[in-house]
Scaffold this motif. Sequence first.
Motif, PDB file in Angstrom:
ATOM      1  N   ALA A  13      43.404  37.330  41.678  1.00  0.00           N
ATOM      2  CA  ALA A  13      43.220  38.567  42.443  1.00  0.00           C
ATOM      3  C   ALA A  13      42.437  39.594  41.633  1.00  0.00           C
ATOM      4  CB  ALA A  13      44.576  39.136  42.858  1.00  0.00           C
TER       5      ALA A  13
ATOM      6  N   THR B 280      42.949  49.587  48.038  1.00  0.00           N
ATOM      7  CA  THR B 280      43.707  48.752  47.103  1.00  0.00           C
ATOM      8  C   THR B 280      44.985  49.479  46.669  1.00  0.00           C
ATOM      9  OG1 THR B 280      41.601  47.899  46.286  1.00  0.00           O
ATOM     10  CG2 THR B 280      43.547  47.469  44.940  1.00  0.00           C
TER      11      THR B 280
ATOM     12  N   ALA C 100      42.496  45.438  49.521  1.00  0.00           N
ATOM     13  CA  ALA C 100      41.102  45.276  49.109  1.00  0.00           C
ATOM     14  C   ALA C 100      40.372  44.313  50.044  1.00  0.00           C
ATOM     15  CB  ALA C 100      41.043  44.762  47.675  1.00  0.00           C
TER      16      ALA C 100
ATOM     17  N   VAL D 220      40.949  36.024  47.146  1.00  0.00           N
ATOM     18  CA  VAL D 220      41.929  37.047  46.748  1.00  0.00           C
ATOM     19  C   VAL D 220      43.125  37.019  47.710  1.00  0.00           C
ATOM     20  CG1 VAL D 220      42.308  39.540  46.596  1.00  0.00           C
ATOM     21  CG2 VAL D 220      40.243  38.533  45.607  1.00  0.00           C
TER      22      VAL D 220
ATOM     23  N   SER E 218      45.942  43.179  46.931  1.00  0.00           N
ATOM     24  CA  SER E 218      44.999  42.129  47.342  1.00  0.00           C
ATOM     25  C   SER E 218      44.654  42.278  48.815  1.00  0.00           C
ATOM     26  CB  SER E 218      45.600  40.741  47.101  1.00  0.00           C
ATOM     27  OG  SER E 218      45.983  40.605  45.758  1.00  0.00           O
TER      28      SER E 218
ATOM     29  N   TRP F 258      38.879  40.969  42.619  1.00  0.00           N
ATOM     30  CA  TRP F 258      38.760  42.397  42.934  1.00  0.00           C
ATOM     31  C   TRP F 258      37.551  43.010  42.240  1.00  0.00           C
ATOM     32  CZ3 TRP F 258      39.221  47.229  40.410  1.00  0.00           C
ATOM     33  CH2 TRP F 258      39.387  48.323  41.266  1.00  0.00           C
TER      34      TRP F 258
END
Lengths: 263, 359
Positions: free
Chosen positions: B221, B304, B81, B266, B78, B225
């Motif tokens: 999340a 990520t 990203a 996120v 998380s 994403w």
Amino acid sequence: MTSLLQSENLSFSYGDRPILRGVALRLAPGEVVALLGPNGSGKSTLLRCLLGHLPASGTIIWEQRSLADWRRRDLARRVAYLAQSPAWEPEQRVSDVLRMGRSPYLQAFGIESPRDVEVVGQVARALGLADFFDRRMHALSGGQRQLVFLGRCLVQEPRALLLDEPNTFLDLRHQVDLGHRLKDLAKRQGIAVLMASHDLNLAGMFADRLLLLEVGTIAADGPPEEVLRPELLSRVYGLPMERIERTDGKVYVFPTVNGDAAS
Amino acid sequence: MLQSPDKLDYAAKRGQSVNRWSAARLLVTIAAGALLWATVAAACLCIGSNGEVGWPADPNVRAFRKEVVLLASLVGASLGAAGVVYQAILRNPLADPYLLGVSSGASLMAYVWRFPFVATMGGSMLAAMSGAMSQQAFAFAGALAAIALVLLLGSRRGRLEPVTVLLVGVIVNAINGSIFLLLNARFPEVTAGAGGAFAFLVGGIQTSLLPVQEKIAALIAGVGWLVLLYLSGQLNVAMLSEGEAQALGTRIQRVRWAGLVVASIVTAAAVAISGPIGFIGLICPHLARMMFGADQRRLLPWSTAFGAALLAAADAVSRLLAGQRFVSTLLPVGVLTALLGAPFFLQLLWQRGRGAEES
């Protein structure tokens, strides 16, 4: 000839400070037009209004359709814009910057079509950038970098190119080179070029038409020999000017530096 | 030796075409990132906090370690990203997912939850749920409230300017931190049973979570994403000036709002279950950038994967150190993310500097 761009009575103010007042202009396919005027006369603002980045009053019509009716993505497939100092990251490679020009064509998740890649390759070859493809932006000279940004515009496959002082960071040779390229694009591909510039003579050399802005209004609009008149330029720039004419009809203007008025 | 004409032709063509970012390439990138993470995660499963190193034979131990590794990976992924998106939209290489108040808001509310009257109130409101649930929920709500405040104060007539948003974020972080320290000085007994104020300021991978909490965090999340991945093509353009981005057909304000809000949600999901863990969100985007270039579409999946792998590894090292009695208790994992990631980062930076001199 039908106009690519047509604008009437265009006005814009920052707060209560008017920048543009009743500007009218046309742009036809294949035409190179230079936008001249002193600092603060509204050149950049005019370009940004025509692109819809600033909310101007009056009419702006691109390809027979009012600016308000264009989706941003569709307009970006017709009109490309080169900012005065384009943003770039040191990590970016030439190919990264060129590919960004396909943004208005990308699918969801940023997926590219075969056509996207093809156009990037074509433009790179046409501008002689193919050998630089993997170079990082910070490793290029100012002239090469400007060429990459022009490439990004062309990758959009535009019908009109709006350039804000594209010569700013270029030496004389690159300025002339850019002029030839733009003229060539206009003649061969029918791309209309509208370019803000501070260089009167360079504009006179390459543009079909000059538009002279004076505090937000159009002071003159015509071929170089008509607009590059000493008395007009003296008034607009507040500086005594002289002009010489070559036998082929080309005119050059320059400020009077050894007279009383300039001292 | 003479090259065959084919090879010459190939050499001439090299550099004249780009690898198309196709759906297949996107999937392969995601798969490669997942493979990298899975390799690291499998190794992490072999490290226990009791000094044991090796594949756990006991299914209970295995399940426990799996939970820890997956949690660390979720939080790390998380942050990795969100870091990419924050750096692109705020146009700032120093941006990290905590810059806009998410972690300080979460910490403050997690702390506020410990006040007896709040816990009672929360308990009655969320009667069906356990107390732990409401503390994570409080932290999540605090993170969202902080980011909402930052975006509200940082926007003008609905428009977001990166510099303004950044400054407001710094200020809201400072205010949250000050309120926390003020309350803690006035009511020291509140944190006494919870490891002291330190425990609220430095995050770690908790093992006291309920399955439902883990699932909710993973769901938020995961969905977030996918939205960020959907936006990734426009993130390249978001790094330009507003005028340039618009001229490339991007509705830049919409991208800024969507990107910052979703990346913050996120981050909030991660912070709510782990507390603030530094460094991952800052460094993973840079690691990915140095290894795979500046294209945000490629950066997002790689950052990520790096985030997931790095945090899982850091957490495993913290277990290893505790297991070998190097330290008396589990180190906060944030300490180790910096210790593990920084040398790697510096090496890449140094290599790149040398490459730039040569070119």
